[in-house]
Design a protein around this motif. Sequence first.
Motif, PDB file in Angstrom:
ATOM      1  N   ASN A   1       0.804  -1.223   0.000  1.00 23.39           N
ATOM      2  CA  ASN A   1       0.000   0.000   0.000  1.00 23.39           C
ATOM      3  C   ASN A   1       0.837   1.273   0.000  1.00 23.39           C
ATOM      4  O   ASN A   1       0.293   2.372  -0.161  1.00 23.39           O
ATOM      5  N   ASP A   2       2.130   1.149   0.174  1.00 29.38           N
ATOM      6  CA  ASP A   2       3.014   2.312   0.108  1.00 29.38           C
ATOM      7  C   ASP A   2       3.267   2.633  -1.367  1.00 29.38           C
ATOM      8  O   ASP A   2       3.816   1.810  -2.107  1.00 29.38           O
ATOM      9  N   THR A   3       2.905   3.816  -1.779  1.00 23.72           N
ATOM     10  CA  THR A   3       3.003   4.176  -3.197  1.00 23.72           C
ATOM     11  C   THR A   3       4.445   4.306  -3.698  1.00 23.72           C
ATOM     12  O   THR A   3       4.669   4.462  -4.894  1.00 23.72           O
ATOM     13  N   ASN A   4       5.421   4.243  -2.792  1.00 29.62           N
ATOM     14  CA  ASN A   4       6.821   4.236  -3.223  1.00 29.62           C
ATOM     15  C   ASN A   4       7.213   2.913  -3.866  1.00 29.62           C
ATOM     16  O   ASN A   4       8.289   2.808  -4.466  1.00 29.62           O
ATOM     17  N   TYR A   5       6.367   1.885  -3.696  1.00 25.48           N
ATOM     18  CA  TYR A   5       6.663   0.569  -4.228  1.00 25.48           C
ATOM     19  C   TYR A   5       5.567   0.160  -5.195  1.00 25.48           C
ATOM     20  O   TYR A   5       4.399   0.513  -5.021  1.00 25.48           O
ATOM     21  N   GLY A   6       5.940  -0.597  -6.214  1.00 28.42           N
ATOM     22  CA  GLY A   6       4.945  -1.056  -7.168  1.00 28.42           C
ATOM     23  C   GLY A   6       5.565  -1.947  -8.223  1.00 28.42           C
ATOM     24  O   GLY A   6       6.779  -1.929  -8.453  1.00 28.42           O
ATOM     25  N   LEU A   7       4.734  -2.747  -8.872  1.00 36.53           N
ATOM     26  CA  LEU A   7       5.178  -3.594  -9.959  1.00 36.53           C
ATOM     27  C   LEU A   7       5.454  -2.723 -11.178  1.00 36.53           C
ATOM     28  O   LEU A   7       4.588  -1.981 -11.621  1.00 36.53           O
ATOM     29  N   VAL A   8       6.667  -2.788 -11.692  1.00 36.39           N
ATOM     30  CA  VAL A   8       7.021  -1.978 -12.862  1.00 36.39           C
ATOM     31  C   VAL A   8       6.835  -2.814 -14.121  1.00 36.39           C
ATOM     32  O   VAL A   8       7.050  -4.027 -14.123  1.00 36.39           O
ATOM     33  N   SER A   9       6.403  -2.179 -15.193  1.00 33.62           N
ATOM     34  CA  SER A   9       6.101  -2.869 -16.443  1.00 33.62           C
ATOM     35  C   SER A   9       6.941  -2.317 -17.581  1.00 33.62           C
ATOM     36  O   SER A   9       7.183  -1.101 -17.652  1.00 33.62           O
ATOM     37  N   PRO A  10       7.354  -3.195 -18.498  1.00 33.20           N
ATOM     38  CA  PRO A  10       7.249  -4.654 -18.425  1.00 33.20           C
ATOM     39  C   PRO A  10       8.159  -5.220 -17.352  1.00 33.20           C
ATOM     40  O   PRO A  10       8.906  -4.478 -16.705  1.00 33.20           O
TER      41      PRO A  10
ATOM     42  N   VAL B   1      18.414   0.777 -11.829  1.00 35.99           N
ATOM     43  CA  VAL B   1      18.709   0.473 -10.425  1.00 35.99           C
ATOM     44  C   VAL B   1      17.635   1.115  -9.565  1.00 35.99           C
ATOM     45  O   VAL B   1      17.041   2.130  -9.929  1.00 35.99           O
ATOM     46  N   ALA B   2      17.377   0.503  -8.420  1.00 29.63           N
ATOM     47  CA  ALA B   2      16.518   1.092  -7.389  1.00 29.63           C
ATOM     48  C   ALA B   2      15.176   1.565  -7.944  1.00 29.63           C
ATOM     49  O   ALA B   2      14.719   2.667  -7.647  1.00 29.63           O
ATOM     50  N   THR B   3      14.518   0.714  -8.726  1.00 27.46           N
ATOM     51  CA  THR B   3      13.197   1.053  -9.240  1.00 27.46           C
ATOM     52  C   THR B   3      12.142   0.806  -8.154  1.00 27.46           C
ATOM     53  O   THR B   3      12.447   0.261  -7.085  1.00 27.46           O
ATOM     54  N   LYS B   4      10.912   1.163  -8.449  1.00 34.32           N
ATOM     55  CA  LYS B   4       9.812   0.940  -7.495  1.00 34.32           C
ATOM     56  C   LYS B   4       9.653  -0.537  -7.154  1.00 34.32           C
ATOM     57  O   LYS B   4       9.052  -0.881  -6.137  1.00 34.32           O
ATOM     58  N   GLU B   5      10.147  -1.396  -8.009  1.00 33.03           N
ATOM     59  CA  GLU B   5      10.051  -2.844  -7.786  1.00 33.03           C
ATOM     60  C   GLU B   5      10.825  -3.283  -6.551  1.00 33.03           C
ATOM     61  O   GLU B   5      10.441  -4.230  -5.861  1.00 33.03           O
ATOM     62  N   SER B   6      11.937  -2.633  -6.263  1.00 37.77           N
ATOM     63  CA  SER B   6      12.844  -3.080  -5.212  1.00 37.77           C
ATOM     64  C   SER B   6      12.441  -2.543  -3.843  1.00 37.77           C
ATOM     65  O   SER B   6      12.331  -1.333  -3.654  1.00 37.77           O
ATOM     66  N   VAL B   7      12.269  -3.463  -2.916  1.00 34.74           N
ATOM     67  CA  VAL B   7      12.126  -3.093  -1.514  1.00 34.74           C
ATOM     68  C   VAL B   7      13.508  -3.031  -0.874  1.00 34.74           C
ATOM     69  O   VAL B   7      13.806  -2.131  -0.103  1.00 34.74           O
ATOM     70  N   PHE B   8      14.369  -3.979  -1.229  1.00 34.28           N
ATOM     71  CA  PHE B   8      15.744  -3.980  -0.728  1.00 34.28           C
ATOM     72  C   PHE B   8      16.634  -4.609  -1.777  1.00 34.28           C
ATOM     73  O   PHE B   8      16.499  -5.789  -2.095  1.00 34.28           O
ATOM     74  N   GLU B   9      17.512  -3.812  -2.350  1.00 34.11           N
ATOM     75  CA  GLU B   9      18.502  -4.326  -3.286  1.00 34.11           C
ATOM     76  C   GLU B   9      19.879  -3.846  -2.854  1.00 34.11           C
ATOM     77  O   GLU B   9      20.019  -2.742  -2.320  1.00 34.11           O
ATOM     78  N   LEU B  10      20.874  -4.681  -3.059  1.00 36.79           N
ATOM     79  CA  LEU B  10      22.238  -4.364  -2.669  1.00 36.79           C
ATOM     80  C   LEU B  10      22.975  -3.768  -3.856  1.00 36.79           C
ATOM     81  O   LEU B  10      22.985  -4.339  -4.945  1.00 36.79           O
ATOM     82  N   ALA B  11      23.585  -2.605  -3.642  1.00 30.86           N
ATOM     83  CA  ALA B  11      24.266  -1.889  -4.708  1.00 30.86           C
ATOM     84  C   ALA B  11      25.737  -2.298  -4.763  1.00 30.86           C
ATOM     85  O   ALA B  11      26.366  -2.569  -3.735  1.00 30.86           O
TER      86      ALA B  11
END
Length: 455
Positions: free
Chosen positions: A238-247, A257-267
């Motif tokens: 429900n947090d609008t900072n996150y979401g499924l990105v298409s395609p 990098v660091a798109t809305k798809e990622s909740v936690f990604e290591l750089a």
Amino acid sequence: MLIMKKAISILSVLLIFSSCKKYLEVQPQLQVDQSQAIVDAGTAATAANGLLNTLASNSYYGSNFQALSYLSGGDIQWTGSQADPSEITKHITSATNGYVQSAWTAIYKTISQANYVLDKVPGIKDPLFTTAQRNQYLGEAYFIRALAYFDLARGWGGVQLVLKPTYSSTDNTNIPRSSLADTYAQVLKDLNAAEALVPTTLNRNRVSVKTVQALKARYYLYQKQWADAEQYATLVINDTNYGLVSPYSSFFANNAVATKESVFELAYSSSNTNGHSNWWLPPALGGRREWAPNDALVALLNDPTVGGNRSALIARTAAPGNLWYGQMYYRTPVGTDPAYVIRIAELYFIRSEARAYQGKLIGTGSAQEDLNAVRARAGILPSTAATLSDILLALEKERQVEFPFESDRWFNLVRTDRAQTVLSLPDKHLYLFPIPYNETLVDPNLAGTNRNPGY
């Protein structure tokens, strides 16, 4: 355990020589003396960054720990000649397996460094060190320790709980193995501590409240606490900072990098690299292609009714080779691809399963709705699964093509007790990895009947 028989510097270099003849290391900028490492705001920041680097090391999320899942899950073939990864794909993993040893050691090193942060940061007396910084570093250490024990629990079962730093060879000795329940209880305790400390501000490469809530959702899924799993997954979805990105490829293609798809990604960077592309890409693209999608996975991903636009995960070399390979990790400079620890798609699957077990099968706010959200992003038709058993099977199949190159499928097949059936395993003792042989030699709490059964 072997790692606890030494005084381990929080920011020292750890070199592990794996059976693949490849050195795996924590980056050299972290070489400072442990006893002097965390004394002010600047060294606290260095230690916090170093802890993230250790989590991202090639022996942990940068390569080997994830490889244990890739190679165990039935969709990835090993094309090389080394014995250790071949053992894993055949489910005949031995206690001397180098992948198992390096992953175990790296996870405990991560725990050790988290313990140093938790021990030293509270006592820092520096007017430049703000309360917000103190809380952030402590919260991140609790979260990373929670993730490390979560990974140990799902990989090895109940383990030794090391909760204090190791300053000398006599520290953290004679610790018995805890039960699986107690190991998971420590995970939740650390997550609760982290949630109260980390910032609410969005940061996909560091730990925020939503990062903690996402791992809590996964934790509650593993514990079959369906209402809690649904609740925490919803907090993130429900947090609008996150979401499924298409395609589908939008979260990794074109150097994203660091798109809305990622909740936690290591750089990663050119000075702090991971090993993924080396193992996935073919020689023509600078890799070794020793991890490769097998024919069954290629067929699934290329089926427009199953893989949909997730076919972007794979590509094929030119004739005469015509070899399929994974192209999720591909970047220049080599090794600068992110490692994906938690993506929003997983939260949809968690909530779908949790809702299914609570009888919320179809309609608005249902298991079917969450499943179909991910399918829609992949460009495939909605699932008509409407019973509990059908939805669970649909989720299993959807995870297979959504996360084939992330550490998901094996652990979920084990979690749902489907690994033996799906992968034709001869015995369920294979659900756990062996305790590394070197550990059993030096620690009686890991030897004899304390070993994992069957090894």
